[in-house]
Design a protein around this motif. Structure first.
Motif, short mmCIF file in Angstrom:
data_model
loop_
_atom_site.label_atom_id
_atom_site.label_comp_id
_atom_site.label_asym_id
_atom_site.label_seq_id
_atom_site.Cartn_x
_atom_site.Cartn_y
_atom_site.Cartn_z
N ASN A 131 -0.79 6.51 -3.82
CA ASN A 131 -1.91 5.92 -3.08
C ASN A 131 -2.40 4.64 -3.76
O ASN A 131 -2.75 3.66 -3.09
CB ASN A 131 -3.07 6.91 -2.93
N GLU A 132 -2.44 4.65 -5.07
CA GLU A 132 -2.87 3.46 -5.81
C GLU A 132 -1.91 2.30 -5.59
O GLU A 132 -2.32 1.15 -5.52
CB GLU A 132 -3.04 3.77 -7.30
N LYS A 133 -0.62 2.60 -5.46
CA LYS A 133 0.38 1.56 -5.23
C LYS A 133 0.15 0.82 -3.91
O LYS A 133 0.54 -0.33 -3.76
CB LYS A 133 1.79 2.15 -5.20
N LYS A 134 -0.49 1.50 -2.97
CA LYS A 134 -0.66 0.94 -1.62
C LYS A 134 -2.00 0.24 -1.40
O LYS A 134 -2.32 -0.13 -0.28
CB LYS A 134 -0.48 2.07 -0.61
N ARG A 135 -2.78 0.06 -2.47
CA ARG A 135 -4.12 -0.51 -2.33
C ARG A 135 -4.18 -1.85 -1.60
O ARG A 135 -5.15 -2.13 -0.93
CB ARG A 135 -4.76 -0.69 -3.71
N LEU A 136 -3.14 -2.67 -1.74
CA LEU A 136 -3.18 -4.00 -1.14
C LEU A 136 -2.12 -4.20 -0.06
O LEU A 136 -1.83 -5.33 0.32
CB LEU A 136 -3.01 -5.08 -2.22
N THR A 137 -1.55 -3.11 0.45
CA THR A 137 -0.42 -3.26 1.36
C THR A 137 -0.75 -3.09 2.83
O THR A 137 0.13 -3.31 3.68
CB THR A 137 0.72 -2.29 0.98
N ASP A 138 -1.96 -2.72 3.20
CA ASP A 138 -2.26 -2.52 4.62
C ASP A 138 -2.32 -3.85 5.38
O ASP A 138 -1.66 -4.02 6.39
CB ASP A 138 -3.58 -1.77 4.80
N ALA A 139 -3.11 -4.78 4.89
CA ALA A 139 -3.25 -6.08 5.55
C ALA A 139 -2.13 -7.01 5.08
O ALA A 139 -1.70 -6.92 3.93
CB ALA A 139 -4.62 -6.68 5.22
N PRO A 140 -1.67 -7.90 5.94
CA PRO A 140 -0.59 -8.81 5.53
C PRO A 140 -1.01 -9.86 4.50
O PRO A 140 -0.16 -10.43 3.82
CB PRO A 140 -0.14 -9.46 6.82
N LEU A 141 -2.31 -10.10 4.36
CA LEU A 141 -2.80 -11.08 3.39
C LEU A 141 -4.02 -10.52 2.69
O LEU A 141 -4.92 -9.96 3.34
CB LEU A 141 -3.18 -12.39 4.08
N VAL A 142 -4.04 -10.64 1.37
CA VAL A 142 -5.22 -10.31 0.59
C VAL A 142 -5.52 -11.53 -0.29
O VAL A 142 -4.62 -12.03 -0.96
CB VAL A 142 -5.01 -9.05 -0.28
N ILE A 143 -6.76 -11.97 -0.24
CA ILE A 143 -7.18 -13.11 -1.05
C ILE A 143 -8.13 -12.60 -2.12
O ILE A 143 -9.19 -12.05 -1.80
CB ILE A 143 -7.86 -14.21 -0.22
N GLY A 144 -7.74 -12.76 -3.38
CA GLY A 144 -8.62 -12.41 -4.49
C GLY A 144 -9.52 -13.60 -4.79
O GLY A 144 -9.04 -14.72 -4.95
N VAL A 145 -10.82 -13.34 -4.85
CA VAL A 145 -11.78 -14.38 -5.22
C VAL A 145 -12.16 -14.14 -6.67
O VAL A 145 -12.77 -13.12 -7.00
CB VAL A 145 -13.03 -14.38 -4.31
N VAL A 146 -11.75 -15.06 -7.52
CA VAL A 146 -11.98 -14.96 -8.95
C VAL A 146 -13.22 -15.76 -9.29
O VAL A 146 -13.36 -16.92 -8.89
CB VAL A 146 -10.76 -15.49 -9.74
N TRP B 116 -12.25 0.43 -8.01
CA TRP B 116 -12.28 0.60 -9.47
C TRP B 116 -11.45 -0.46 -10.17
O TRP B 116 -11.82 -0.97 -11.22
CB TRP B 116 -11.80 2.00 -9.86
N PHE B 117 -10.30 -0.78 -9.59
CA PHE B 117 -9.35 -1.69 -10.24
C PHE B 117 -9.85 -3.12 -10.30
O PHE B 117 -9.39 -3.90 -11.12
CB PHE B 117 -7.99 -1.63 -9.54
N ALA B 118 -10.81 -3.48 -9.45
CA ALA B 118 -11.36 -4.84 -9.47
C ALA B 118 -12.23 -5.06 -10.71
O ALA B 118 -12.56 -6.21 -11.03
CB ALA B 118 -12.18 -5.10 -8.21
N PHE B 119 -12.57 -3.98 -11.41
CA PHE B 119 -13.42 -4.07 -12.60
C PHE B 119 -12.70 -3.61 -13.86
O PHE B 119 -13.30 -3.53 -14.92
CB PHE B 119 -14.69 -3.23 -12.39
N ASP B 120 -11.43 -3.29 -13.72
CA ASP B 120 -10.66 -2.78 -14.85
C ASP B 120 -9.95 -3.95 -15.54
O ASP B 120 -9.14 -4.65 -14.93
CB ASP B 120 -9.63 -1.75 -14.36
N ARG B 121 -10.25 -4.14 -16.82
CA ARG B 121 -9.71 -5.30 -17.54
C ARG B 121 -8.18 -5.29 -17.59
O ARG B 121 -7.55 -6.35 -17.52
CB ARG B 121 -10.29 -5.32 -18.96
N ASP B 122 -7.56 -4.11 -17.71
CA ASP B 122 -6.10 -4.06 -17.76
C ASP B 122 -5.49 -4.54 -16.44
O ASP B 122 -4.48 -5.25 -16.43
CB ASP B 122 -5.62 -2.66 -18.10
N VAL B 123 -6.09 -4.15 -15.31
CA VAL B 123 -5.60 -4.63 -14.01
C VAL B 123 -5.83 -6.13 -13.89
O VAL B 123 -4.94 -6.87 -13.48
CB VAL B 123 -6.28 -3.87 -12.85
N LEU B 124 -7.02 -6.58 -14.27
CA LEU B 124 -7.32 -8.01 -14.18
C LEU B 124 -6.35 -8.83 -15.02
O LEU B 124 -5.87 -9.88 -14.58
CB LEU B 124 -8.76 -8.29 -14.58
#
Length: 187
Positions: free
Chosen positions: A83-98, A140-148
């Motif tokens: 399930n975690e692997k699929k976090r960004l796969t539903d929509a065809p585009l994901v834009i991260g705002v840093v 959760w992953f948006a705040f996890d330093r290892d993911v970032l």
């Protein structure tokens, strides 16, 4: 294209799982990002940048998320990791705002962070105006330093949000909005 006031009055978030392809074209992505960069920015600091996750990059990002999740949750089931692997796969585009802040004598960090938030909202609104579904999420992953770190963020950068954008697969449902009498006072 809807009238601007009607668009703002009726805009709603679309769940990523209710999005499909196609996503925005390269020209539409440029339009969305141009609008994302047209926000209040006291001091002209541009305290934000964008990361595009499209195509295979969405799955590669999911691999990073799942790897960190598995490491930090050794009791996790294989289904949870999938399930975690699929976090960004539903929509065809994901834009991260840093978001990041720069030292400035007149522009405090809070204003710079708000500018990044305004940028994220402009991206959502622009995508909606172009006829796409859009949703600003974190998790959760948006705040996890290892993911970032895995996403290539610098140590002083934060992820203000991930904007999922795609073609709606069904009409989105509105949610109750607070009555103005509950949220407005006059000084």
């Amino acid at each position: 294209m809807p009238d601007a006031i009607d668009l703002l009055k009726t805009r709603r978030s679309m769940k990523p799982r209710e999005m499909t392809g196609p996503g925005p074209s390269p020209a539409e992505i440029d339009t969305i990002l141009t609008i994302g960069a047209r926000v209040p920015d006291h001091g002209k600091l541009a305290p934000w940048r964008f990361i595009l996750f499209e195509g295979d990059a969405r799955a590669r990002a999911g691999e990073i998320i799942a790897k960190v999740f598995a490491k930090k949750n050794p009791q996790a089931s294989s289904a949870d990791i999938e399930n975690e692997k699929k976090r960004l796969t539903d929509a065809p585009l994901v834009i991260g705002v840093v978001s990041f802040t720069k030292p400035h004598p007149k522009v405090p960090p809070w204003e710079q962070e708000l500018s990044a938030g305004a940028s994220a909202m402009n991206i959502v609104t622009a995508a909606t105006a172009l006829g796409y579904g859009a949703c600003w999420l974190t998790g959760w992953f948006a705040f996890d330093r290892d993911v970032l770190d895995g996403f290539g963020l610098k140590p002083d950068e934060k992820l203000a949000g991930l904007i999922h954008i795609g073609t709606p697969s069904k009409p989105s449902e509105d949610r109750p909005r607070p009555p103005l009498s509950d949220i407005v006072t006059r000084f």
